[in-house]
Each structure stands twice: as C-alpha cells, then as structure tokens.
Design an enzyme around this catalytic site. Structure first.
Site, PDB file in Angstrom:
ATOM      1  N   GLU A 175      -1.313  10.014 -10.307  1.00  0.00           N
ATOM      2  CA  GLU A 175      -0.006  10.200 -10.962  1.00  0.00           C
ATOM      3  C   GLU A 175       0.209  11.627 -11.447  1.00  0.00           C
ATOM      4  O   GLU A 175       0.669  11.852 -12.580  1.00  0.00           O
ATOM      5  CB  GLU A 175       0.153   9.195 -12.125  1.00  0.00           C
ATOM      6  CG  GLU A 175       0.002   7.752 -11.663  1.00  0.00           C
ATOM      7  CD  GLU A 175       0.111   6.722 -12.794  1.00  0.00           C
ATOM      8  OE1 GLU A 175       0.178   7.124 -13.973  1.00  0.00           O
ATOM      9  OE2 GLU A 175       0.119   5.523 -12.484  1.00  0.00           O
ATOM     10  N   ASN A 226      -3.103   9.661  -5.516  1.00  0.00           N
ATOM     11  CA  ASN A 226      -2.619   8.291  -5.705  1.00  0.00           C
ATOM     12  C   ASN A 226      -1.460   8.293  -6.698  1.00  0.00           C
ATOM     13  O   ASN A 226      -1.502   8.987  -7.711  1.00  0.00           O
ATOM     14  CB  ASN A 226      -3.792   7.469  -6.287  1.00  0.00           C
ATOM     15  CG  ASN A 226      -3.533   5.984  -6.347  1.00  0.00           C
ATOM     16  OD1 ASN A 226      -3.189   5.371  -5.337  1.00  0.00           O
ATOM     17  ND2 ASN A 226      -3.688   5.384  -7.526  1.00  0.00           N
ATOM     18  N   HIS A 262       3.251  -0.810  -7.009  1.00  0.00           N
ATOM     19  CA  HIS A 262       3.737  -1.632  -8.132  1.00  0.00           C
ATOM     20  C   HIS A 262       5.245  -1.829  -7.946  1.00  0.00           C
ATOM     21  O   HIS A 262       6.037  -0.955  -8.259  1.00  0.00           O
ATOM     22  CB  HIS A 262       3.468  -0.931  -9.471  1.00  0.00           C
ATOM     23  CG  HIS A 262       2.018  -0.832  -9.803  1.00  0.00           C
ATOM     24  ND1 HIS A 262       1.222  -1.932 -10.022  1.00  0.00           N
ATOM     25  CD2 HIS A 262       1.205   0.240  -9.971  1.00  0.00           C
ATOM     26  CE1 HIS A 262      -0.014  -1.545 -10.300  1.00  0.00           C
ATOM     27  NE2 HIS A 262      -0.048  -0.231 -10.277  1.00  0.00           N
ATOM     28  N   GLU A 291      -2.691  -0.541  -5.415  1.00  0.00           N
ATOM     29  CA  GLU A 291      -2.547  -1.324  -6.656  1.00  0.00           C
ATOM     30  C   GLU A 291      -1.404  -2.329  -6.536  1.00  0.00           C
ATOM     31  O   GLU A 291      -0.596  -2.480  -7.465  1.00  0.00           O
ATOM     32  CB  GLU A 291      -2.270  -0.393  -7.848  1.00  0.00           C
ATOM     33  CG  GLU A 291      -3.261   0.744  -7.996  1.00  0.00           C
ATOM     34  CD  GLU A 291      -3.031   1.617  -9.223  1.00  0.00           C
ATOM     35  OE1 GLU A 291      -2.206   1.268 -10.100  1.00  0.00           O
ATOM     36  OE2 GLU A 291      -3.694   2.668  -9.309  1.00  0.00           O
ATOM     37  N   ASP A 293       1.268  -5.037  -6.724  1.00  0.00           N
ATOM     38  CA  ASP A 293       1.746  -6.251  -7.400  1.00  0.00           C
ATOM     39  C   ASP A 293       3.273  -6.246  -7.356  1.00  0.00           C
ATOM     40  O   ASP A 293       3.889  -5.198  -7.142  1.00  0.00           O
ATOM     41  CB  ASP A 293       1.177  -6.464  -8.815  1.00  0.00           C
ATOM     42  CG  ASP A 293       1.358  -5.312  -9.784  1.00  0.00           C
ATOM     43  OD1 ASP A 293       2.186  -4.406  -9.516  1.00  0.00           O
ATOM     44  OD2 ASP A 293       0.676  -5.318 -10.838  1.00  0.00           O
TER      45      ASP A 293
END
Ligand code: XIL
Length: 387
Positions: A175, A226, A262, A291, A293
């Site tokens: 990030e 990432n 995400h 990651e 979801d």
C-alpha cells in the site's frame, strides 16, 4: 441443501497422522491423506502451478497446534489451502515490537503448521504505513533518511533472513500509493509511511534498496509490490506500472505485483483485471490475488444476505480467480481468511459482512463452489489455463 465438510475433514486429518512429513516441492503436492479423488478441496483441484491460499492469524489460531489433535479450523485450513499468509504475525508491530527486539513466536508457529500441512507461506509485509509499533511511529517522525534506511535494512535482513528458504513470495512493500481521493491524488505515501517520509527526496531509491536487501536475505523468494484498488487498469495501477518499470530499470529484484482483491457489493466491479495482470506479466513479473474477500452490505435487522447478493458475491470471487487462471504468470490466489467469524470486515467496515467463502460452520458458500468448479476446469501450464 448445504454440504458439511466435517466428515471429509475428520477422515483425512486422521489419515495424515500416519504419513511422514516432508518438504513441499510444488504448490499443490497432494497433502497427506488426500487423493485426487477428493473433489471438495480447493488445493487438490487447483492447477499445479497455482497456489490457493488463505490468510490466518497464527497467534490466535495456530500457537496451540497439535498435529495429533487439530482443531476443526486447523483441519479445514490444512485441507483446503496450499498456501498461507500471516494475517498479522509478520507485521512490524508483531515481529519487531521494540528497537532490537524481534518476536518470531507466532510467525514461527504459522510456518511450522504450514510445513506440517505441506503448504507454502506468503510473507506479509516488510514496508507499510499501518500496524507499525509505537517506537517506529514516534521515533520515525524525526528520522533522517539514513536513519530510516538503517532501521529498515536491519528489519528486512533480520526478518527475511529468519525465514530464509521457507517463504515463496514476500509482500515487500504494501500500500505504498495513496488513493485517488486523498489529497494530492495517486502518489507515493510520503506522509503516512515513516520510511518513505524520511526518504521523500528519493523514495524510489529506498524501494529499490528494500527489494535488494530482501533478495540478498532470501534469493529464492519472489518479491512483490501489493495494494488494494489495484485489481483493474486504473490510475493507481498505472502508477504501479510506471514504478515497476523504474524499479526494474534500476536493477531492483522486483518479482511480482499483488492485487489484494478486497471488494464490496457497494461498488461496481472492474472487468479489466485480466488486462491489468497481463500488462504486469509482460514486464516479466508474476501477479497474484493476495487478499480476496467480497463484503456485502447487510440490511438492518437482517442476519444474512439476500439470494441475489449471495450470487453476485460468488460471481466476483470467481471473476478474480478466472482472471488469475487466464494469466499463466498468476502464481497464487489467496482469500483473506475464513470463516466470517474470523473476518476483519465487520470491524473495519461497519454495516458490511458475510465476506468470506465459508459459513461459520465451515460449509461452503456458492462463492466456494464457483471457485472449485473453475479450478476443476483449469489446466496447468497452459495460457489461458481455462481454455
Ligand atoms: C488486516 C487484518 O486482517 C486485521 O486483522 C488487522 O486488524 C488489520 O489488518 N490490507 C492488508 C492487510 O494488507 O494486512 C490487512 O489486514 C487488510 C488490508
């Protein structure tokens, strides 16, 4: 009717105990107790060149691991996934709580569990603006660039070196771009990230060196950038693409680009994920969904989502997976934990939930079933793996 995974898992876990443990050579080597006849395990159905992972919080879930008596959660984690990402255990605040003090206890427990279950480990993360210990955020405010570099170099060499040979992919920088809607638009986080702040005159030089230190400490690990909102082709991933080119030109051992994945049903779905992955792959990088979801806004008074929401969630998980399957350079697809009871979503996004692929009793949601079917249809080593 919902299938329960319980009987399958209990049987396979018992069989696992009689087999010797040995090192994993391929992402999806059949784990002990499993055969290709087990159609309900993501890791078994995945093409051999794609790791299927989950985040796990080792400190909460794995420090009590006893191979002779695994918890139900530990059985599902071992049965379904060929890769694990420490959800918190390798972050600065967990692993480097005070100057010169490293605490590897829960990260070691996670890696030991992974190796016992023939899983690979994605390291997460070495340079981030969040979950830094107080000593970094406080002292960091006054660091010169040389001081920040020394602290970061020591951290990266120590942590990556500690796990040398046991981690296949590292999220080195996480990030590092701020969002379009933040003041100033997409640019490196030279305010929130204490290391980038101290070296704001030439943050790219710091990034290049961070990757070099990691590579020297473990030459076999593939080193990733990432971020979130980094799935499709957009302003943020344009910035990453330019950064990746600059870093590669400068000789950085950058090996991969990770899109966190995400997603929320509150927002539209970006269909350019495959195109985005393809452009990073064309730079010679691996790509990954790191990651995944898909959170669902839950109406007040409702305990669960509507059938329509459930269906859209399944489509989005599956679309991310298919983008990965369609690009041979996609090396891993990781979901950000399970079941919903362990998900970070309700804490961070009030009013949203039901974001993972398994129900709280570990029975599969339609998203799980959609992913399983896509994996079953895929062919290893062929581009696209889904023909
Ligand atoms: C989250 C964890 O899931 C939570 O348990 C923790 O409290 C906060 O961090 N992007 C990342 C992850 O890279 O490390 C974050 O994980 C989720 C967003």
């Amino acid at each position: 009717m919902r299938r329960s995974m319980r009987s399958l898992l209990v049987a396979t876990a018992a069989a696992a105990l009689v087999l010797p443990l040995c090192a994993v050579s391929a992402a999806n080597a059949t784990p002990p107790g499993f055969s290709s006849a087990d159609k309900d395990a993501l890791r078994n159905q995945a093409p051999s060149d794609l790791a299927i992972g989950s985040a796990v919080w080792g400190k909460q879930q794995l420090t009590d691991y006893d191979p002779a008596a695994p918890t139900e959660y530990q059985q599902v984690l071992g049965a379904q996934f060929s890769s694990l990402t420490p959800e918190n255990d390798m972050k600065w605040d967990a692993i480097h709580p005070a100057p010169g003090v490293y605490d590897f206890a829960s990260a070691d427990a996670l890696v030991a569990y992974a190796e016992a279950n023939h899983q690979q480990v994605r390291g997460h993360t070495l340079l981030w603006h969040s979950q830094n210990p107080a000593w970094v955020t406080e002292a960091g405010a006054a660091w010169t660039c040389d001081q920040a570099r020394d602290v970061l170099e020591d951290h990266i060499r120590t942590v990556v070196g500690h796990f040398k040979g046991r981690i296949y992919e590292w999220d080195v920088a996480n990030e590092i771009f701020q969002d379009t809607w933040d003041n100033g638009g997409v640019r490196l986080r030279t305010e929130a990230n204490p290391f980038l702040r101290a070296c704001a005159d030439d943050p790219v030089a710091l990034l290049v060196d961070a990757f070099r230190w990691a590579h020297e400490a473990d030459p076999d690990a593939v080193l990733f950038l990432n971020d979130y909102n980094a799935e499709g082709v957009n302003e943020k991933t344009d910035a990453y693409y330019e950064l990746a080119e600059r870093m590669l030109d400068a000789g950085a051992p950058l090996g991969g680009f990770g899109a966190q994945g995400h997603l929320s049903l509150l927002y539209g779905f970006d269909t350019s994920i495959q195109a985005n992955f393809e452009r990073f792959a064309a730079l010679g990088l691996q790509v990954a969904v790191t990651e995944a979801d898909v959170r669902i806004p839950l109406l007040e008074g409702e305990t669960g989502p509507t059938p329509e929401q459930v269906a859209v969630q399944a489509e989005r998980y599956d679309a991310m997976l298919e983008a990965c399957l369609n690009v041979t350079a996609c090396s891993s697809f990781t979901v950000w934990g399970f079941p919903d009871a362990n998900s970070w979503v309700p804490d961070v996004f009030p009013g949203e939930g039901w974001a993972t692929i398994l129900e709280d009793d570990y029975s599969p949601k339609p998203a799980f079933d959609a992913m399983l079917r896509s994996l079953q249809d895929a062919t290893p080593g062929v581009s696209p793996r889904r023909g």
